[in-house]
Scaffold this motif. Structure first.
Motif, PDB file in Angstrom:
ATOM      1  N   VAL A 177       0.837  -1.204   0.000  1.00  0.00           N
ATOM      2  CA  VAL A 177       0.000   0.000   0.000  1.00  0.00           C
ATOM      3  C   VAL A 177       0.870   1.251   0.000  1.00  0.00           C
ATOM      4  N   LEU A 178       1.906   1.281   0.834  1.00  0.00           N
ATOM      5  CA  LEU A 178       2.718   2.492   0.945  1.00  0.00           C
ATOM      6  C   LEU A 178       3.542   2.767  -0.312  1.00  0.00           C
ATOM      7  N   ARG A 179       3.866   1.720  -1.088  1.00  0.00           N
ATOM      8  CA  ARG A 179       4.562   1.949  -2.358  1.00  0.00           C
ATOM      9  C   ARG A 179       3.740   2.841  -3.276  1.00  0.00           C
ATOM     10  N   ARG A 180       2.410   2.718  -3.189  1.00  0.00           N
ATOM     11  CA  ARG A 180       1.549   3.541  -4.051  1.00  0.00           C
ATOM     12  C   ARG A 180       1.658   5.024  -3.690  1.00  0.00           C
ATOM     13  N   TYR A 181       2.076   5.294  -2.485  1.00  0.00           N
ATOM     14  CA  TYR A 181       2.238   6.679  -2.028  1.00  0.00           C
ATOM     15  C   TYR A 181       3.706   7.109  -2.098  1.00  0.00           C
ATOM     16  N   ASN A 182       4.506   6.338  -2.817  1.00  0.00           N
ATOM     17  CA  ASN A 182       5.935   6.602  -2.992  1.00  0.00           C
ATOM     18  C   ASN A 182       6.709   6.562  -1.678  1.00  0.00           C
ATOM     19  N   CYS A 183       6.263   5.716  -0.776  1.00  0.00           N
ATOM     20  CA  CYS A 183       7.047   5.398   0.420  1.00  0.00           C
ATOM     21  C   CYS A 183       7.743   4.067   0.116  1.00  0.00           C
ATOM     22  N   VAL A 184       8.999   4.157  -0.348  1.00  0.00           N
ATOM     23  CA  VAL A 184       9.715   2.990  -0.869  1.00  0.00           C
ATOM     24  C   VAL A 184      10.994   2.776  -0.061  1.00  0.00           C
ATOM     25  N   PRO A 185      11.117   1.662   0.633  1.00  0.00           N
ATOM     26  CA  PRO A 185      12.330   1.401   1.418  1.00  0.00           C
ATOM     27  C   PRO A 185      13.590   1.376   0.544  1.00  0.00           C
ATOM     28  N   ASP A 186      14.663   2.011   1.037  1.00  0.00           N
ATOM     29  CA  ASP A 186      15.945   1.983   0.321  1.00  0.00           C
ATOM     30  C   ASP A 186      17.089   1.560   1.230  1.00  0.00           C
ATOM     31  N   LYS A 187      16.764   1.114   2.427  1.00  0.00           N
ATOM     32  CA  LYS A 187      17.775   0.599   3.342  1.00  0.00           C
ATOM     33  C   LYS A 187      17.109  -0.336   4.335  1.00  0.00           C
ATOM     34  N   GLY A 188      17.899  -1.238   4.895  1.00  0.00           N
ATOM     35  CA  GLY A 188      17.343  -2.227   5.805  1.00  0.00           C
ATOM     36  C   GLY A 188      17.440  -1.806   7.257  1.00  0.00           C
ATOM     37  N   TYR A 189      16.642  -2.475   8.087  1.00  0.00           N
ATOM     38  CA  TYR A 189      16.629  -2.206   9.527  1.00  0.00           C
ATOM     39  C   TYR A 189      16.501  -3.524  10.288  1.00  0.00           C
ATOM     40  N   ASP A 190      17.128  -3.577  11.458  1.00  0.00           N
ATOM     41  CA  ASP A 190      16.825  -4.607  12.441  1.00  0.00           C
ATOM     42  C   ASP A 190      15.678  -4.091  13.290  1.00  0.00           C
ATOM     43  N   ILE A 191      14.613  -4.875  13.393  1.00  0.00           N
ATOM     44  CA  ILE A 191      13.371  -4.388  13.996  1.00  0.00           C
ATOM     45  C   ILE A 191      12.893  -5.353  15.080  1.00  0.00           C
ATOM     46  N   GLU A 192      12.563  -4.786  16.221  1.00  0.00           N
ATOM     47  CA  GLU A 192      11.933  -5.562  17.292  1.00  0.00           C
ATOM     48  C   GLU A 192      10.534  -5.000  17.528  1.00  0.00           C
ATOM     49  N   ILE A 193       9.553  -5.892  17.528  1.00  0.00           N
ATOM     50  CA  ILE A 193       8.162  -5.495  17.774  1.00  0.00           C
ATOM     51  C   ILE A 193       7.676  -6.247  19.009  1.00  0.00           C
ATOM     52  N   LYS A 194       7.359  -5.523  20.054  1.00  0.00           N
ATOM     53  CA  LYS A 194       6.870  -6.158  21.279  1.00  0.00           C
ATOM     54  C   LYS A 194       5.930  -5.198  21.991  1.00  0.00           C
ATOM     55  N   GLY A 195       5.244  -5.696  23.006  1.00  0.00           N
ATOM     56  CA  GLY A 195       4.324  -4.822  23.720  1.00  0.00           C
ATOM     57  C   GLY A 195       3.674  -5.521  24.891  1.00  0.00           C
ATOM     58  N   ASN A 196       2.800  -4.789  25.560  1.00  0.00           N
ATOM     59  CA  ASN A 196       2.070  -5.351  26.703  1.00  0.00           C
ATOM     60  C   ASN A 196       0.576  -5.441  26.440  1.00  0.00           C
ATOM     61  N   LEU A 197       0.215  -5.469  25.142  1.00  0.00           N
ATOM     62  CA  LEU A 197      -1.181  -5.686  24.770  1.00  0.00           C
ATOM     63  C   LEU A 197      -1.479  -7.176  24.731  1.00  0.00           C
ATOM     64  N   PRO A 198      -2.597  -7.611  25.299  1.00  0.00           N
ATOM     65  CA  PRO A 198      -2.947  -9.028  25.171  1.00  0.00           C
ATOM     66  C   PRO A 198      -3.238  -9.374  23.714  1.00  0.00           C
ATOM     67  N   ILE A 199      -2.851 -10.576  23.310  1.00  0.00           N
ATOM     68  CA  ILE A 199      -3.016 -11.015  21.925  1.00  0.00           C
ATOM     69  C   ILE A 199      -4.332 -11.760  21.768  1.00  0.00           C
ATOM     70  N   ASN A 200      -5.045 -11.448  20.687  1.00  0.00           N
ATOM     71  CA  ASN A 200      -6.318 -12.102  20.367  1.00  0.00           C
ATOM     72  C   ASN A 200      -7.340 -11.933  21.485  1.00  0.00           C
ATOM     73  N   ALA A 201      -7.351 -10.723  22.056  1.00  0.00           N
ATOM     74  CA  ALA A 201      -8.219 -10.467  23.209  1.00  0.00           C
ATOM     75  C   ALA A 201      -9.201  -9.328  22.976  1.00  0.00           C
ATOM     76  N   GLY A 202      -9.241  -8.769  21.765  1.00  0.00           N
ATOM     77  CA  GLY A 202     -10.200  -7.707  21.485  1.00  0.00           C
ATOM     78  C   GLY A 202      -9.699  -6.309  21.767  1.00  0.00           C
ATOM     79  N   THR A 203      -8.379  -6.154  22.009  1.00  0.00           N
ATOM     80  CA  THR A 203      -7.817  -4.817  22.231  1.00  0.00           C
ATOM     81  C   THR A 203      -6.982  -4.356  21.044  1.00  0.00           C
ATOM     82  N   SER A 204      -7.127  -5.032  19.914  1.00  0.00           N
ATOM     83  CA  SER A 204      -6.544  -4.624  18.631  1.00  0.00           C
ATOM     84  C   SER A 204      -5.020  -4.637  18.624  1.00  0.00           C
TER      85      SER A 204
END
Length: 364
Positions: A81-108
């Motif tokens: 989707v973002l490519r259509r808006y010309n948001c095109v990655p040109d470099k890589g990243y190491d990414i960590e995604i974590k949080g304290n939201l319950p999973i599959n619990a209705g809090t999105s």
């Protein structure tokens, strides 16, 4: 090397569950449990993604083929989707995604991941349009719902992206109103039973739309957005018996949501009144749409018996979580009541200000 930290809160729905896919309004609230995406430039041509909360790793080439993507792969769909808006990655990243939201619990939690990812991509690579909370919300919605032809509405992405308490007109005449009211005593109770999203949402949406179409075929000027609760009987006569509950729920829940909006707009809202409306809304979700399970019912009962103003199931149903509004002096008793009734967790949350870039700096 650049480091970016993108935060996105979860959300709870106060009013309007099973309404946004009908183009009807909702009142949702961003909550102070969040997804945190931390990205550090790696000098490579890939995103190395680590999700420690679910023990999952993956590698995404920044210039990979995005023509054939599996449904449910929100990260790749967002890249497309973002490519259509010309948001095109040109470099890589190491990414960590974590949080304290319950999973599959209705809090999105999944929508919070998408919003944090979209926000990161725009911060890292730019975009050909003005960046606003509304844009972040819309791009997340396009990625998670429109691109994948999923049965959801706009509530999740917009309540997370905009933050605060927000009234969202979700239909073709889409609009939103941020409600800057303090709201104390919000408690989330987790059932520990995974919610049933896609199947249940799809089934309820289909039946609700069939009930609306049955009335439209007989009353040419019928519009679900302006239908009044007091006119229900004249509408229901045109609906097959097996679909009557779905029209009843749509119109009644719409009425409840508008009453709640009126209360929220007052200089000094009556939170006991708002709690009572939450109870009315839950009654429809439980007894008409039948999306609750016994443990959820017991948790609601436990919260109300402990002195809560109101409580309701959140989201698609079949499990998940509840949201409770409690007087300040009874929060601890209400939390204890939820846990004693079988909830696996219960805790107070505050209203969150919405998705944001917490940090964007050059590192050594």
């Amino acid at each position: 090397m650049k480091k970016i930290i993108s935060l996105a809160p979860g959300r709870t729905c106060l009013f309007g569950d099973h309404q946004d896919y009908l183009g009807l309004p909702v009142i949702a609230c961003a909550i102070s449990r969040r997804i945190k995406l931390t990205a550090v430039e790696n000098g490579l041509q890939v995103f190395n993604i680590n999700k420690p909360d679910i023990n999952q790793r993956r590698i995404i080439p920044i210039n990979g083929n995005l023509e054939s993507i599996e449904k449910g792969d929100h990260l790749l769909h967002a890249l497309k989707v973002l490519r259509r808006y010309n948001c095109v990655p040109d470099k890589g990243y190491d990414i960590e995604i974590k949080g304290n939201l319950p999973i599959n619990a209705g809090t999105s939690s999944s929508s919070a991941v998408v919003v944090s990812w979209v926000n990161f991509l725009i911060e890292a690579f730019g975009i050909d349009t003005e960046v606003t909370p509304e844009l972040i919300s819309q791009l997340a919605y396009e990625s998670e719902v429109l691109e994948q032809k999923a049965p959801g509405g706009k509530m999740d992405q917009y309540s997370i992206g905009l933050g605060n308490i927000v009234f969202i007109e979700t239909g073709d005449d889409f609009s939103f109103e941020v409600i800057n009211q303090p709201l104390q005593g919000i408690i989330i109770g987790e059932s520990g039973i995974p919610k049933k999203t896609l199947g249940l949402l799809g089934e309820l949406r289909t039946k609700a739309k069939l009930s609306i179409e049955a009335v439209e075929s007989k009353i040419k000027d019928f519009d679900i957005k302006t239908a009044k609760k007091e006119d229900l009987e004249k509408y229901l006569v045109h609906v097959p018996d097996d679909l009557k509950n779905y029209l009843y729920a749509a119109i009644t829940n719409h009425d409840i949501t508008l009453k709640a909006l009126t209360e929220f707009r007052k200089p000094q809202p009556d939170f006991q009144r708002i709690g009572a409306l939450m109870n009315e809304h839950h009654n429809i979700l439980k007894n008409i749409l039948k999306i609750t399970v016994p443990r959820i019912d017991k948790m609601i009962e436990g919260a109300l018996n402990a002195g809560a103003y109101g409580a309701k199931i959140v989201g698609s149903g079949g499990g998940g979580s509840i949201v409770v509004l409690a007087p300040e002096e009874k929060k601890d008793q209400v939390i204890e009541g939820i846990l004693n009734a079988g909830g696996i967790a219960a805790y107070e949350v505050s209203v969150d200000s919405g998705a944001r870039i917490l940090e964007s700096v050059e590192t050594d």
